[in-house]
Design a protein around this motif. Structure first.
Motif, short mmCIF file in Angstrom:
data_model
loop_
_atom_site.label_atom_id
_atom_site.label_comp_id
_atom_site.label_asym_id
_atom_site.label_seq_id
_atom_site.Cartn_x
_atom_site.Cartn_y
_atom_site.Cartn_z
N ARG A 195 0.83 -1.20 0.00
CA ARG A 195 0.00 0.00 0.00
C ARG A 195 0.87 1.26 0.00
N ALA A 196 1.91 1.26 0.82
CA ALA A 196 2.75 2.46 0.93
C ALA A 196 3.57 2.71 -0.32
N SER A 197 3.91 1.64 -1.07
CA SER A 197 4.74 1.81 -2.27
C SER A 197 3.92 2.08 -3.53
N THR A 198 2.62 2.25 -3.39
CA THR A 198 1.79 2.54 -4.56
C THR A 198 2.23 3.81 -5.28
N PRO A 199 2.51 4.94 -4.57
CA PRO A 199 3.00 6.12 -5.29
C PRO A 199 4.32 5.87 -6.01
N LEU A 200 5.18 5.03 -5.43
CA LEU A 200 6.44 4.73 -6.08
C LEU A 200 6.23 3.93 -7.36
N ARG A 201 5.29 2.96 -7.32
CA ARG A 201 5.01 2.18 -8.53
C ARG A 201 4.36 3.07 -9.60
N ARG A 202 3.51 3.99 -9.14
CA ARG A 202 2.89 4.90 -10.09
C ARG A 202 3.94 5.78 -10.77
N LEU A 203 4.91 6.26 -9.97
CA LEU A 203 6.00 7.06 -10.54
C LEU A 203 6.83 6.22 -11.50
N GLN A 204 7.05 4.96 -11.15
CA GLN A 204 7.83 4.08 -12.04
C GLN A 204 7.13 3.87 -13.38
N ARG A 205 5.80 3.71 -13.34
CA ARG A 205 5.08 3.51 -14.60
C ARG A 205 5.13 4.77 -15.47
N ARG A 206 5.01 5.94 -14.84
CA ARG A 206 5.08 7.17 -15.62
C ARG A 206 6.48 7.38 -16.20
N ALA A 207 7.51 7.07 -15.38
CA ALA A 207 8.88 7.30 -15.85
C ALA A 207 9.29 6.29 -16.91
N SER A 208 8.78 5.05 -16.83
CA SER A 208 9.18 4.02 -17.80
C SER A 208 8.67 4.31 -19.20
N GLY A 209 7.62 5.13 -19.31
CA GLY A 209 7.09 5.45 -20.62
C GLY A 209 7.77 6.62 -21.29
N LEU A 210 8.77 7.22 -20.61
CA LEU A 210 9.45 8.38 -21.18
C LEU A 210 10.67 7.93 -21.99
N ASP A 211 10.81 8.51 -23.17
CA ASP A 211 11.98 8.25 -24.01
C ASP A 211 12.48 9.58 -24.53
N ARG A 222 14.79 10.39 -26.34
CA ARG A 222 15.31 10.39 -27.71
C ARG A 222 14.21 10.54 -28.75
N SER A 223 12.99 10.10 -28.43
CA SER A 223 11.93 10.10 -29.43
C SER A 223 10.74 10.97 -29.06
N SER A 224 10.68 11.48 -27.84
CA SER A 224 9.52 12.26 -27.42
C SER A 224 9.97 13.40 -26.53
N SER A 225 9.26 14.52 -26.65
CA SER A 225 9.54 15.68 -25.81
C SER A 225 8.73 15.67 -24.52
N THR A 226 7.89 14.63 -24.34
CA THR A 226 7.08 14.53 -23.12
C THR A 226 8.00 14.29 -21.92
N ARG A 227 7.74 15.01 -20.84
CA ARG A 227 8.57 14.89 -19.65
C ARG A 227 7.71 14.51 -18.45
N LEU A 228 8.36 14.14 -17.39
CA LEU A 228 7.70 13.61 -16.20
C LEU A 228 6.82 14.68 -15.56
N ASP A 229 5.52 14.35 -15.42
CA ASP A 229 4.57 15.23 -14.75
C ASP A 229 4.21 14.59 -13.41
N HIS A 230 4.74 15.15 -12.34
CA HIS A 230 4.59 14.53 -11.02
C HIS A 230 3.76 15.42 -10.11
N THR A 231 2.75 14.83 -9.51
CA THR A 231 1.95 15.52 -8.49
C THR A 231 2.49 15.16 -7.11
N PRO A 232 2.83 16.12 -6.27
CA PRO A 232 3.40 15.79 -4.95
C PRO A 232 2.51 14.84 -4.16
N THR A 233 3.14 13.82 -3.57
CA THR A 233 2.42 12.80 -2.80
C THR A 233 2.56 13.01 -1.30
N ARG A 234 3.36 14.01 -0.90
CA ARG A 234 3.68 14.25 0.51
C ARG A 234 4.44 13.08 1.14
#
Length: 481
Positions: free
Chosen positions: A169-185, A187-199
């Motif tokens: 349960r506590a690592s859910t924000p970390l897994r969510r961050l991992q999923r968002r970061a793993s989709g960033l490339d 070299r091929s996309s200008s999309t960057r990490l959009d993170h909402t503070p989790t406190r």
């Protein structure tokens, strides 16, 4: 292995150890309490039995009756009375036991206490031993031990499962961050990490670190692209601008080769053209190199620079190179700026060279005046010549690459280098008429250093003076130009 699994295994291994340690401490405390109870009981019985044992008329029955639930052994000078539960007679007893001690014999544990008994008549004495079985205490201790072990065995899987559930349960924000970061490339996309503070400090710090890394990647990728564009532009500009002097030099060399008999003024003219084109060729290469260095300079090259010393050194060098010219200068001391010393020297050198080349008329020697003084929060550098001047409509174009007069011996890059350095140093430049007579007045302002300059604010982006011209207002400031 997942983080939640690691936490579950760690908790599952740690909790039983803590339970066993706590159980061991509890076991010691229980044993100590039981022994204290037994010892108190032994002392009470010892007091009661000792009274009957001192009497001359004491009988064995009275002694044993006083002992009640403890074993008694009265050892006198002539006889020994025994009764109640106690170790066998052949078990060696301590020399004395004034305080209760533990005696182990025949697989059993006893708490024993001894006291000296003195009769009413002189010479009558003996030793009174009392024995209390430690079986009940051992039973209770074993019960506590079994319960501690049982709790430890049950705590291992239960605490592991509970820790796994909580960690998942506590690592859910970390897994969510991992999923968002793993989709960033990057070299091929200008999309960057959009993170909402989790406190959650660790997750937010990691997200901030990823964003910083990606931002640095973008910055370095941009600088790499700019460096590549600069190199391409250098090659293109060099090939374009060097073609004319090289072809002219080739023509002159062919004339000398095909006409070896050429002599006199004609030969001197060809050699003069060769020397002039060679100087122009060398000047273009040097200017392009300096322009490329300015586009690629990094913030760590900036530092405190004494502008007065730099201007005086440049002025003195131009006097040596142009002994026929009149170069007058006055520099106020102590003016320091935060800048790139090599770039600032290039700025002053090119301003002076431009004034010396174009600052004369009718065959008169060039006359240049250089002034450096403070103007509010800026250092003001003024260079005046007595040439024909620059028409107002051309005062912006002079800063473009390879912009020069048809009869100019220069490369057309000197004032472009000046504009580049002013942009790098957050300065300003104005091209004006000379106040007293014909000529050009160039005013350059540079921010004075207050000792707290931020080098990251020194370098504007993009820096593309090798690629494009310098006539954009966001690149450098030209008030009144």
């Amino acid at each position: 292995m997942r983080l939640s699994t690691r936490i579950a295994l760690a908790v599952g291994a740690t909790v039983p150890v803590l339970v066993l340690a706590t159980g061991w401490l509890l076991l010691r405390l229980v044993a100590a309490d039981l022994h204290d109870q037994q010892d108190t009981h032994l002392r009470e019985r010892a007091v009661a039995v000792a009274k009957d044992a001192r009497s001359q008329q004491a009988r064995e029955r009275r002694v044993f009756t006083s002992a009640l639930d403890v074993g008694v052994r009265l050892i006198g000078p002539e006889e020994t009375f025994t009764g109640g539960p106690q170790p066998a007679a052949d078990v060696a007893l301590p020399a004395r036991a004034r305080v209760p001690v533990t005696l182990r014999a025949d697989g059993r544990s006893w708490r024993i206490l001894s006291t000296r008994v003195t009769g009413a008549r002189p010479g009558v004495r003996g030793t009174l031993w009392l024995f209390a079985s430690d079986t009940a205490a051992d039973t209770q201790v074993r019960l506590v031990r079994r319960r501690a072990v049982t709790v430890a065995l049950l705590a291992a899987p239960l605490s592991g499962l509970l820790a796994w559930a909580v960690a998942t349960r506590a690592s859910t924000p970390l897994r969510r961050l991992q999923r968002r970061a793993s989709g960033l490339d990057p070299r091929s996309s200008s999309t960057r990490l959009d993170h909402t503070p989790t406190r959650i400090a660790e997750v937010d710090d990691l997200a901030h670190t990823l964003q910083t890394v990606l931002a640095r990647y973008d910055e370095q990728a941009l600088r790499t692209a700019e460096a590549l564009a600069t190199a391409r532009s250098f090659a293109s500009a060099a090939s374009h601008e060097l073609r004319t002097p090289l072809m002219s030099m080739q023509t002159n060399l062919e004339i000398l080769t095909e006409h070896p008999e050429l002599a006199g003024p004609d030969r001197d003219e060809v050699l003069h053209d060769l020397s002039r084109e060679h100087a122009r060729l060398l000047g273009v290469l040097v200017m392009l190199r300096d322009l490329g260095r300015g586009d690629l300079v990094e913030a760590d090259a900036f530092g405190p620079v004494d502008l007065a010393d730099l201007v005086e050194a440049s002025t003195e060098e131009q006097r040596r190179r142009h002994p026929h010219a009149r170069v007058a200068g006055h520099c106020a001391p102590g003016l320091r700026v935060h800048g790139w010393e090599a770039g600032l020297r290039s700025l002053v050198d090119n301003l002076l060279v431009n004034a010396l080349v174009h600052g004369h008329t009718d065959g008169q020697p060039p006359q240049v005046e250089v002034t450096l003084r403070a103007s509010g929060a800026d250092a003001l550098l003024v260079v005046e010549d007595r040439g024909p001047g620059i028409p107002p409509e051309l005062r912006t174009e002079v800063f473009e690459r390879f912009r020069r007069r048809p009869d100019s011996p220069g490369s057309g890059l000197g004032l472009t280098l000046v504009a580049q350095q002013i942009a790098l140093h957050r300065g300003g430049i104005r091209v004006l008429d000379r106040p007293t007579g014909a000529g050009t007045r160039v005013e350059v302002t540079l921010p004075l250093s207050d000792g707290t300059a931020d080098t990251e604010d020194t370098l504007p982006l993009p820096r593309n003076w090798m690629i494009t011209t310098a006539d954009r207002p966001q690149e450098f400031h030209k008030d009144g130009s």
